[in-house]
Design an enzyme around this catalytic site. Sequence first.
Site, PDB file in Angstrom:
ATOM      1  N   GLU A  88       3.086  -7.878   3.006  1.00 51.13           N
ATOM      2  CA  GLU A  88       4.148  -8.713   3.372  1.00 51.13           C
ATOM      3  C   GLU A  88       4.732  -8.716   4.802  1.00 51.13           C
ATOM      4  OE1 GLU A  88       6.288  -6.712   0.244  1.00 51.13           O
ATOM      5  OE2 GLU A  88       7.739  -5.695   1.748  1.00 51.13           O
ATOM      6  N   CYS A 101       8.722  -8.132  11.168  1.00 53.57           N
ATOM      7  CA  CYS A 101       8.266  -6.768  10.686  1.00 53.57           C
ATOM      8  C   CYS A 101       6.871  -6.968  10.156  1.00 53.57           C
ATOM      9  CB  CYS A 101       9.369  -6.306   9.634  1.00 53.57           C
ATOM     10  SG  CYS A 101       8.880  -4.951   8.954  1.00 53.57           S
ATOM     11  N   CYS A 108       0.490   3.175   1.057  1.00 54.37           N
ATOM     12  CA  CYS A 108       0.593   4.116   2.069  1.00 54.37           C
ATOM     13  C   CYS A 108       0.291   5.475   1.602  1.00 54.37           C
ATOM     14  CB  CYS A 108       2.080   3.760   2.698  1.00 54.37           C
ATOM     15  SG  CYS A 108       2.423   5.073   3.886  1.00 54.37           S
ATOM     16  N   CYS A 112       6.381   8.975   0.877  1.00 55.55           N
ATOM     17  CA  CYS A 112       7.928   9.674   1.115  1.00 55.55           C
ATOM     18  C   CYS A 112       8.518   8.900  -0.214  1.00 55.55           C
ATOM     19  CB  CYS A 112       8.704   8.611   2.067  1.00 55.55           C
ATOM     20  SG  CYS A 112       7.780   8.888   3.727  1.00 55.55           S
ATOM     21  N   CYS A 115      10.548   5.404  -0.786  1.00 60.30           N
ATOM     22  CA  CYS A 115       9.918   4.275  -0.427  1.00 60.30           C
ATOM     23  C   CYS A 115       8.991   3.728  -1.251  1.00 60.30           C
ATOM     24  CB  CYS A 115       9.195   4.367   1.049  1.00 60.30           C
ATOM     25  SG  CYS A 115       8.185   3.323   1.676  1.00 60.30           S
ATOM     26  N   CYS A 329      11.276  -2.526   2.604  1.00 62.58           N
ATOM     27  CA  CYS A 329       9.649  -1.827   2.658  1.00 62.58           C
ATOM     28  C   CYS A 329       9.058  -2.126   1.032  1.00 62.58           C
ATOM     29  CB  CYS A 329       9.988  -0.408   2.840  1.00 62.58           C
ATOM     30  SG  CYS A 329       8.467   0.204   3.683  1.00 62.58           S
TER      31      CYS A 329
HETATM   32  N1  SAH Z   1       5.376   4.186   7.789  1.00 66.17           N
HETATM   33  C1  SAH Z   1       6.282   3.991   8.981  1.00 66.17           C
HETATM   34  C2  SAH Z   1       6.775   2.505   8.935  1.00 66.17           C
HETATM   35  C3  SAH Z   1       6.824   1.629   7.919  1.00 66.17           C
HETATM   36  S1  SAH Z   1       8.537   2.127   7.025  1.00 66.17           S
HETATM   37  C4  SAH Z   1       7.782   4.844   8.852  1.00 66.17           C
HETATM   38  O1  SAH Z   1       7.749   5.454   7.832  1.00 66.17           O
HETATM   39  O2  SAH Z   1       8.029   4.791  10.027  1.00 66.17           O
HETATM   40  C5  SAH Z   1       9.712   1.728   8.019  1.00 66.17           C
HETATM   41  C6  SAH Z   1      11.257   2.239   8.031  1.00 66.17           C
HETATM   42  O3  SAH Z   1      11.675   1.794   6.621  1.00 66.17           O
HETATM   43  C7  SAH Z   1      10.866   3.526   7.836  1.00 66.17           C
HETATM   44  O4  SAH Z   1      12.057   4.177   8.646  1.00 66.17           O
HETATM   45  C8  SAH Z   1      11.372   3.873   6.289  1.00 66.17           C
HETATM   46  O5  SAH Z   1      11.682   5.255   6.150  1.00 66.17           O
HETATM   47  C9  SAH Z   1      12.325   2.720   5.975  1.00 66.17           C
HETATM   48  N2  SAH Z   1      12.322   2.694   4.419  1.00 66.17           N
HETATM   49  C10 SAH Z   1      11.446   2.878   3.518  1.00 66.17           C
HETATM   50  N3  SAH Z   1      12.042   2.301   2.306  1.00 66.17           N
HETATM   51  C11 SAH Z   1      13.281   1.961   2.654  1.00 66.17           C
HETATM   52  C12 SAH Z   1      14.261   1.624   1.679  1.00 66.17           C
HETATM   53  N4  SAH Z   1      14.009   1.391   0.487  1.00 66.17           N
HETATM   54  N5  SAH Z   1      15.475   1.346   2.259  1.00 66.17           N
HETATM   55  C13 SAH Z   1      15.691   1.644   3.755  1.00 66.17           C
HETATM   56  N6  SAH Z   1      14.659   1.783   4.450  1.00 66.17           N
HETATM   57  C14 SAH Z   1      13.502   1.960   4.009  1.00 66.17           C
HETATM   58 FE1  SF4 Z   2       4.966   4.964   4.136  1.00 66.76          FE
HETATM   59 FE2  SF4 Z   2       7.216   4.335   3.052  1.00 66.76          FE
HETATM   60 FE3  SF4 Z   2       6.911   6.895   4.111  1.00 66.76          FE
HETATM   61 FE4  SF4 Z   2       6.834   4.702   5.928  1.00 66.76          FE
HETATM   62  S1  SF4 Z   2       8.507   5.387   4.464  1.00 66.76           S
HETATM   63  S2  SF4 Z   2       5.429   6.526   5.816  1.00 66.76           S
HETATM   64  S3  SF4 Z   2       5.686   3.214   4.580  1.00 66.76           S
HETATM   65  S4  SF4 Z   2       5.851   6.043   2.470  1.00 66.76           S
END
Ligand code: SAH
Ligand code: SF4
Length: 339
Positions: A88, A101, A108, A112, A115, A329
């Site tokens: 997406e 974005c 991934c 995390c 996420c 995300c």
């Molecule tokens: N993997 C990379 C980039 C993609 S995630 C990273 O982690 O930096 C982009 C951002 O969105 C990251 O800071 C991540 O922690 C945040 N993110 C992930 N899930 C989220 C959610 N449910 N609400 C708000 N931000 C979120």
């Molecule tokens: Fe991967 Fe989501 Fe962690 Fe970014 S925030 S590194 S997309 S698991």
Amino acid sequence: MSIYDLTREELENFFVEHGDKTFRANQVFKWIYEKRILNYDEVTDIKKETIELLKQELPIKRVKLIKVERDKDVNKYLFELEDMEHIEAVLMKHDYGNSICVSSQVGCNMGCKFCESGRRKKVRNLKSGEIVSQVLEVEKDIKTRISHVVMMGIGEPFDNYEEIIKFIKTINDPKGLAIGSRHITVSTSGIIPKIKEFSNLDLQVNLAISLHAPNDSLRSSIMPINKAYPLKDLMKEIKKYLEKTNRRVTFEYVLLKNINDTDECAKELANLIKGINCYVNLIPYNETENIEYERSNMFQIMKFYDILKKENINVTIRKEFGSQISAACGQLRSKKEVQ
Ligand code: SAH
Ligand code: SF4
């Protein structure tokens, strides 16, 4: 392989290898990125054999747009890839321009805990052309140019380093999409060796670090990557990056209720990043059906913000986009998959 996978330099090499001249790459880039043709038959100034070669070796292939959700200032795009996987992209309409974005991987591996994208293990890396064509398809949809690009969709860009560097080169190329380097941001969960490589490239694009916690035990509990690359080493590498590039770094900090949003966390964070040329982006958590974490309430978000401000830290609270259409995300993809 698609034409969008190649930087201009790589296309020049391609032509040289096929006994042609480097300037052919400029000609092709003009048709592809200026005129945006979708079929090589439209090309009028290149001989037939070369067109056949391009059709064979470097077809014009984009990710396939299959669904758009529209809201006032945000559109969310779902794309299908050749192998039927889904990714997406999100378009955000700011007063300063259109920002997209993009996704960099299918799934991934960083895992995390908060996420949605991390709930699904990495299936594969995206090719640079699959990232470039997300931008092209969204521009086609809105009939306007995109001015800013952030790599904050599905995936960890620094776990797909080669392809995202090619992507950056192509969108930054004056003969490609001509998006200024300062309008491009890479976001990483903190893969230290790649931050080092990135510093040496001198690309002038922005670097954002997903910090999300001010100490190792908390960070490791929500971001497993911290066990491999702990905070002390990460901060050391960021300082080196700043010295080398003379730039500023962004720290992203998602606020999770009663997990990392306490006053103590704010103070500890201020201590950790004091003296670093940075700014902090506080992100209200987008709650998702499958994960238990909750968004901090506005009172606590403001309190967290105030504590950082008092310590003279540059801090903003991220403008909220698209929680109505679940533009956080990974959410659209996972919805598609349960349908
Ligand atoms: N993997 C990379 C980039 C993609 S995630 C990273 O982690 O930096 C982009 C951002 O969105 C990251 O800071 C991540 O922690 C945040 N993110 C992930 N899930 C989220 C959610 N449910 N609400 C708000 N931000 C979120
Ligand atoms: Fe991967 Fe989501 Fe962690 Fe970014 S925030 S590194 S997309 S698991």
